[in-house]
Design an enzyme around this catalytic site. Structure first.
Site: not given
Ligand code: PYC
Length: 311
Positions: A83-84, A234
């Site tokens: 998850c960035g 995202c």
């Protein structure tokens, strides 16, 4: 727990008090957390403490002591790979707690190690896992939306990336965009369109022109697995986009790509080629929004989250 947001997308980090998950790799610990301690996920991110949009992160001791730690990400319906925005939130959280110095560090995640560079108390660059396109221009035939052409790509999660969709990528249209992308995801699933090892394509990403004066190269809308959209651009979705752009020769390695989200927040991204692999670098800002302790009142029927089977 420490709460933050990255480009509008919230992250809740459990910094202490998690269950014993052994000393295996993060992918093994994720399986243990999912199978034996899912109550922690639902307590932390589901209502009444959380909301559908919240991403949780369990900080774990690293396998390699040279690394700053390991992390397992989760949301309202389950677990996500990388998850960035969450990694940027985690780094800012550790800096807030005085547990991270400026400079580059290594972090373990279920799909692999990533780098985390803390530039100041809010700005972070994540060197993501290798990203690639699996399928170019897949034509999805749907009764409801007609034909939708998209690329299938990996950026730490699986994405279906669509540029021609006829939709208006504006914040006030998020409800319609959510319905539209949910339909695409349902169709991909029911038609058995998957990743190379049968993985679910659980993130849908639409692209359009950036807003005027933003200085960005593109704007996106990203539907996440829990049925809600990412308020940030995202990090893993931007990584999947970079992989497609590089493979199409539309972006040179090292050149900056500025990805705007549906809320107007921006990640600055570039990809380097290392040993023939595309390694995205995603830079963004996160801000601390709160700090709290999970409290379990034995008489509270929703102490493990609404919908949890644990009581
Ligand atoms: O930033 O990679 C990301 C992400 C995945 C799901 C929500 N945010």
């Amino acid at each position: 727990m420490v709460d933050s947001h990255t480009g509008g997308e919230p992250t809740r980090v459990i910094v202490a008090g998690g269950p014993e998950l052994g000393d295996g790799a993060m992918a093994e610990r994720l399986a243990l957390l999912r199978d034996d301690h899912d109550w922690l996920r639902s307590s932390c991110v589901n209502e009444p403490r959380g909301s559908d949009v919240l991403v949780g992160a369990l900080l774990c001791p690293p396998v390699n002591p040279a690394n700053i730690g390991g992390v397992i990400f989760f949301n309202n319906v389950g677990y996500i790979g990388m998850c960035g925005h969450g990694t940027i939130g985690l780094a800012v959280t550790l800096a807030f707690l005085d547990r991270l110095d400026l400079g580059e560090h290594r972090l373990e995640t279920p799909p692999g190690e990533v780098s985390v560079t803390l530039h100041d108390s809010n700005r972070v660059t994540v060197g993501n896992v290798p990203s690639y396109r699996y399928r170019r221009g897949h034509v999805l035939k749907t009764a409801e939306l007609g034909e939708i052409r998209g690329d299938i790509a990996w950026g730490g999660n699986w994405f279906f990336l669509v540029s021609e969709h006829g939709q208006r990528l504006e914040y006030d249209n998020a409800g319609r965009l959510t319905e539209f992308t949910r339909t695409i995801r349902r169709e991909l699933d029911s038609q058995g369109i998957r990743g190379p090892r049968g993985e679910l394509i659980d993130h849908i990403e639409l692209f359009g022109p950036a807003s005027k004066d933003s200085g960005a190269d593109s704007r996106n809308f990203v539907l996440c697995p829990g049925g809600v959209y990412d308020r940030s651009p995202c990090g893993t979705g931007t990584s999947a986009k970079l992989a497609c752009l590089i493979e199409d020769g539309e972006l040179a390695p090292g050149k900056v790509w500025r990805q705007e989200s549906i809320t107007g927040s921006i990640f600055e991204a570039r990809a380097t080629l290392q040993g023939g692999q595309i390694i995205p670098q995603i830079t963004g800002n996160a801000y601390i929004t709160g700090q709290s302790t999970l409290w379990f009142d034995a008489s509270d029927p929703f102490r493990f989250g609404i919908g949890s089977t644990k009581c």
